[in-house]
Design an enzyme around this catalytic site. Structure first.
Site, short mmCIF file in Angstrom:
data_model
loop_
_atom_site.label_atom_id
_atom_site.label_comp_id
_atom_site.label_asym_id
_atom_site.label_seq_id
_atom_site.Cartn_x
_atom_site.Cartn_y
_atom_site.Cartn_z
CD GLU A 181 -0.99 0.67 3.67
OE1 GLU A 181 -1.56 1.71 3.26
OE2 GLU A 181 -1.30 0.02 4.56
CE LYS A 203 0.91 1.57 14.41
NZ LYS A 203 0.90 2.52 13.24
N1 PSU Z 1 -2.39 1.56 10.78
C1 PSU Z 1 -1.27 1.49 10.65
N2 PSU Z 1 -0.38 2.17 9.91
C2 PSU Z 1 -1.10 2.74 8.69
C3 PSU Z 1 -2.51 2.56 8.71
C4 PSU Z 1 -3.09 2.06 9.76
O1 PSU Z 1 -0.68 1.02 11.84
O2 PSU Z 1 -0.33 3.49 7.89
C5 PSU Z 1 -2.99 3.29 7.50
C6 PSU Z 1 -3.44 2.08 6.49
O3 PSU Z 1 -3.41 2.52 5.04
C7 PSU Z 1 -5.00 1.78 6.75
C8 PSU Z 1 -5.43 3.18 7.07
O4 PSU Z 1 -5.63 1.36 5.66
O5 PSU Z 1 -4.37 3.74 7.68
C9 PSU Z 1 -6.61 3.11 7.79
O6 PSU Z 1 -7.30 4.36 7.95
P1 PSU Z 1 -8.81 4.55 8.59
O7 PSU Z 1 -8.61 4.37 10.02
O8 PSU Z 1 -8.93 6.26 8.22
O9 PSU Z 1 -9.74 3.77 7.69
#
Ligand code: PSU
Ligand code: MN
Length: 307
Positions: A25, A159
């Site tokens: 990604e 996380k």
């Molecule tokens: N969690 C991490 N590192 C990241 C992300 C999430 O530990 O870089 C990024 C990923 O691209 C994930 C996105 O798909 O954040 C999720 O964002 P949201 O919670 O807004 O859906």
């Protein structure tokens, strides 16, 4: 309408040869890590995939084209750019239609990987149910994507900035297999254990690949989440992180951070509050995930009957 899909030369060659490809990604580059560690890590992850007999396909939207595999200059440009859009299922098509540029989250990368015929994807952590979701309704689109798009996603769990029990509940409700690799516990990104049992445990890449093939054969929609614990030597103690996570979460609330900005805000604050230690661990676990994803992709690329 034809899709504005572009393959890098090495990904095009791997598709023709039928060899293993691992999707990667780009939101982790633009919103997950600071420059220049973001581009250095992206290069190391690609090298890790290549060293395990697979081809890396870093995915992003550049000037209205859905890129499956980026050149080094494209990677560098994305890593240095500011204000890049963070694309998920809801907005990736609009960005492409307008000729825009954006980084793909786990959800959007899964969509792109599937369009490109790539069934394995390595990342750091997935989005999930945020703490306080009872009031904010903040649940990442990543969870819904895992339920509908047939890609095996290798992450280090989720996380501890998230509500992990609720994240596991949503995954169960949506019928997503959650597989801890080599242990019983669901890992919590910087820490090897969340204190929660994972619903499934597998100890080899071959097992994970065959579970994926069985779901396809049964016509079950969706992918699999492989939760690969951070290497022991890179682990950060969960107890020492807990107060820092609480502080960052409270700050987000006080500042009224919402929607797409929540995850990047928390990641940035944790980086600052740990004096960069969170980043060192993050790099180690992404590399570890790239290794396992490559092994799974190699198993899936093997012609049937040749095992
Ligand atoms: N969690 C991490 N590192 C990241 C992300 C999430 O530990 O870089 C990024 C990923 O691209 C994930 C996105 O798909 O954040 C999720 O964002 P949201 O919670 O807004 O859906
Ligand atoms: Mn969110």
């Amino acid at each position: 309408m034809t899709l504005p899909l572009d393959f890098s030369a090495e990904v095009a060659a791997a598709r023709t040869a039928g060899t293993a490809i691992v999707a990667l990604e780009s939101t982790i580059i633009t919103h997950g890590m600071p420059y220049p560690q973001n581009v250095e890590t992206a290069r190391l992850v690609e090298a890790e995939v290549r060293s395990h007999a697979a081809t890396p396909a870093t995915i992003a939207v550049l000037n209205g084209r859905l890129k499956i595999g980026l050149s080094d200059a494209e990677l560098e440009g994305l890593a240095q750019a500011t204000g890049v859009a963070k694309l998920s299922r809801a907005d990736i098509a609009a960005c492409l239609a307008r000729g825009g540029t954006g980084a793909t989250t786990v959800a959007a990368t899964m969509i792109a990987a599937h369009l490109a015929g790539v069934s394995v994807f390595a990342t750091g952590g997935i989005g999930g149910v945020h703490k306080g979701a009872k009031d904010s309704f903040d649940i990442s689109a990543d969870l819904g994507e895992l339920a509908i798009t047939p890609v095996t996603v290798v992450a280090a769990g989720a996380k501890a900035i998230l509500d992990l029990p609720k994240t596991l509940e949503v995954l169960e409700t949506r019928g997503v297999p959650v597989i801890a690799f080599g242990q019983d516990d669901f890992p919590a990104f910087w820490s090897r254990s969340s204190g929660l049992m994972a619903p499934l445990r597998m100890d080899t890449a071959a097992e994970i690949a065959s579970a994926y093939q069985m779901r396809r054969a049964m016509g079950l929609s969706g992918g699999q989440l492989v939760a690969n614990p951070i290497p022991i030597e890179a682990e950060i103690n969960a107890m020492s992180l807990a107060p820092l996570i609480a502080k960052a979460t409270q700050e987000a609330e006080e500042k009224g951070v919402s929607g797409k900005s929540v995850t990047p805000f928390l990641l940035q604050r944790l980086f600052e509050l740990t004096d960069g230690a969170s980043l060192t661990a993050n790099i180690a676990l992404v590399l570890n995930n790239a290794h396992l994803a490559s092994e799974i992709a190699v198993c899936l690329a093997k012609p049937r009957g040749n095992d």
